[in-house]
Structure formats: structure tokens, C-alpha cells
Enzyme design. Structure first.
Site, short mmCIF file in Angstrom:
data_model
loop_
_atom_site.label_atom_id
_atom_site.label_comp_id
_atom_site.label_asym_id
_atom_site.label_seq_id
_atom_site.Cartn_x
_atom_site.Cartn_y
_atom_site.Cartn_z
N HIS A 1 0.85 -1.19 0.00
CA HIS A 1 0.00 0.00 0.00
C HIS A 1 0.88 1.24 0.00
O HIS A 1 2.06 1.18 0.39
CB HIS A 1 -0.91 0.00 1.23
N GLU B 1 1.09 3.90 1.87
CA GLU B 1 1.67 4.31 3.14
C GLU B 1 2.85 3.42 3.53
O GLU B 1 3.89 3.90 4.00
CB GLU B 1 0.60 4.27 4.24
N CYS C 1 -5.79 2.00 5.97
CA CYS C 1 -6.43 0.75 6.37
C CYS C 1 -5.77 0.29 7.67
O CYS C 1 -4.69 0.80 8.05
CB CYS C 1 -6.28 -0.31 5.29
N CYS D 1 -1.97 -0.58 7.38
CA CYS D 1 -1.07 0.57 7.27
C CYS D 1 -1.02 1.35 8.57
O CYS D 1 0.03 1.87 8.96
CB CYS D 1 -1.53 1.47 6.13
#
Length: 341
Positions: free
Chosen positions: A98, A100, A128, A131
Site C-alpha cells: 500500500h 503508506e 487501512c 497501514c
């Protein structure tokens, strides 16, 4: 004096892959020399810019993140962009890639440990749980974002299942080895051996992590075997036939990675390729651990545990830009330009 909305990082060359941030940091130093300080909106604008470039280059979903180090709490010293990331889940076949986490991992590779100041994460969309857990462990003190998770769900990126998981004890999703029957204990002990983690598919080994990963990878042993299996199968969805044996109890982000890979889910028989219809797996031993000690994520900067504040921007221009970004992605999926997952 703070930057107004007209003076944004969009004036700078795009760097969606975050190889080097020197051009941005050079600009920051020039602004500081003139007594001009960038606001949170400036870095959020950059995260949107990265996300937009990411989908234009077909690198992944519409998500971008910027990690900024502030040398002092008062903001009298020049901040430095030390990590930039975009979503590379499908291009890397890695459910943990992801935006991040990509930004955090770039920082871990290039900067290692910071001894003072604070870390702030600016993201184009709400984190999420995977993360968020990684950011907290890494030492991020503040998180700012534009689009929220409900908007993300509307374009096919729902993490409501993970937020639902957080409302209950995580222990129900993983089981200590010593609670199993003697036969099963011996079976899994033999499989694990001296390794840190092993991933099985229907009792056949798929991936193994022999030693704990180095700190510059910003990952855990259990995440490594998930990443390895996804890379080998060229699929970010592994499925309910997989099980993971770990020497240590799984870190929150690692457990969420199991969920993203659908190890903790039972697909709906009528919607096998649509995770939104998955149900949480119940009563099965899909994640087994030996020791009560929890896997650790290397901290880039030490902060008090759970001392992370989260804010959503109220900047109308940014909120509108975020909506346009998601609308662009949705339209691209509709006409087959972007890959939905």
C-alpha cells in the site's frame, strides 16, 4: 507565513515512484529561507498528485503517501520529505504494498533511525488497519488524509472487514500451538523447525522465512512468507486453503496482511472473485503461533505507544480533488483502462 492554496507541490516535477526526494526538499529549504512554511495541505496535495500519476502510469490503485520528518516540534527547522509511496499491490503481487507502507519502507531503506523530532504521514486516503498498525509501530505521531474509507469502498477498495476485525479480540483469529492436540503440535513443530514462519497450502509448503527480516525491510517474518507466496503465484489473493505457522505471535499489520490475502476469509461460492462478499473464517486453525512474544516492526522514531493522532483535511479544494481522483479511477475501471482488485 504559511503556503496558501495556490502555492502547491504541483509546481514541482512528479516523482510517483519516490526514488529521490531531493528536488522537493530543495524547494522546502528555499521556502524556509524566505520565511514561508508549507502547511499540511501542501503535503496532502502532493500525495494526491502522486496517486494521480500512479494510475496514469498503470502502477496500481489511486493512492499516494508522503512521509515528512520535522526535526523539532516547534517547526522552526526545515522539514524533510523522507519517504514517498504509491500503491503497487498488483504490479508487485504484494498485498502489503500500500502507498503508506511503501513510503515507510523507502524511509527504512534510506534513513534507518531518527533520534528526535516527529514523523508525520500525509496520505491521499484514510489508512487501512494494516497501514495504520505499521505507521504506529514505525513511530508516526500524526496522520493526515483526504478521502475517507467509505469513499474508497465505493470504488472497490473496502477495508470495512478489517475494521470489523479490530472491534473484537484478535486472538480468535490465531491460535497458540500448545492448545492443539499432541499430534498436531508435533506435526507443526516439525514443519516449522528452526524457521521463523512457514506458509502452507493444503499441507504443502509454499514459502518459508528462515531468519527474522532485516530492519531496512520494515516487515515481519509472517509478512515475508505472504509476500513470497503472492509473488510466486502472481496473485495477491491466496485463499482459505492456506495456513500460516509463525514462531512469534503475529503483529497487527501481519494479521491484516493475512486478511488482505484472504487467508482469514471464506469466499462466497457465488462471488469467488469478489472479496467484498467474503465471510470471516470461523473455527479453523489458519494462523498458528508458538511463542507469546509479538513480532516487532522496526521503529524509525521512538514515540509513546499508541500515541498517534489522525486527522482528515477540511480543505475544500483538496476534498474535491480527492473526489475527482476516485471518480477518474472508477471511470477507468468501467472502460477497462484500470484493473479492479
Amino acid at each position: 507565513m504559511y503556503l496558501n492554496n495556490a502555492l502547491r507541490f504541483l509546481l514541482l516535477p512528479s516523482r510517483p515512484n519516490g526514488v529521490s526526494d531531493s528536488s522537493y526538499n530543495h524547494q522546502l529549504k528555499e521556502w524556509y529561507s524566505l520565511g514561508t512554511m508549507p502547511s499540511a495541505e501542501s503535503f496532502l496535495d502532493l500525495s494526491l498528485h502522486l496517486a494521480k500519476d500512479n494510475i496514469a502510469m498503470h502502477q496500481g490503485g489511486p493512492f499516494g503517501a508522503v512521509l515528512v520528518w520535522y526535526p523539532d516540534e516547534m517547526g522552526t527547522q526545515v522539514p524533510e520529505i523522507i519517504g514517498m509511496g504509491t500503491n503497487h499491490v498488483t504490479t508487485k503481487d504484494d498485498p502489503t504494498a500500500h502507498a503508506e507502507i511503501e513510503a515507510l519502507r523507502q524511509t527504512a531503506r534510506e534513513h534507518r533511525h531518527l533520534h528526535d523530532g516527529k514523523l508525520v504521514l500525509y496520505s491521499s486516503s484514510e489508512c487501512c488497519p494494516m497501514c495504520l498498525g505499521m505507521a504506529k509501530s514505525a513511530g508516526v505521531s500524526d496522520i493526515f488524509y483526504v478521502n475517507d474509507r467509505h469513499q474508497a469502498a465505493l470504488i472497490g477498495f473496502s477495508d470495512e472487514a478489517q475494521y470489523s476485525i479490530l472491534q473484537h479480540s484478535l486472538d480468535r483469529l490465531m491460535i497458540p500451538l500448545h492448545t492443539l492436540s499432541d499430534d498436531k503440535q508435533h506435526y507443526y513443530e516439525k514443519i516449522l523447525g528452526t524457521s521463523q514462519a512457514v506458509l502452507l497450502k493444503s499441507k504443502t509448503e509454499c514459502a518459508r522465512c528462515e531468519v527474522e527480516p532485516s530492519m531496512d525491510l520494515l516487515t515481519t517474518s509472517s509478512m515475508v512468507v505472504i509476500q513470497t507466496a503472492c509473488n510466486l503465484t502472481k496473485n495477491v489473493w491466496l485463499g482459505s486453503e492456506y495456513s500460516l505457522i509463525s514462531r512469534k505471535k503475529l503483529h497487527l499489520s501481519a494479521l491484516m496482511a493475512c486478511d488482505w490475502a484472504r487467508i482469514l476469509r471464506d469466499p462466497d461460492c457465488m462471488h469467488q472473485d469478489e472479496p467484498i462478499y467474503d465471510k470471516e473464517a470461523r473455527g479453523e486453525h489458519r494462523v498458528i503461533y508458538v511463542e507469546e512474544e509479538v513480532e516487532k516492526i522496526t521503529a524509525l522514531l521512538k514515540i509513546p505507544e499508541n500515541d498517534t493522532s489522525i486527522y482528515r483535511t477540511e480543505d475544500i479544494k483538496l476534498l474535491n480533488a480527492g473526489k475527482q481522483l476516485f471518480a477518474q479511477w472508477a471511470q477507468g475501471v468501467k472502460v477497462g483502462e484500470h484493473e479492479a482488485y
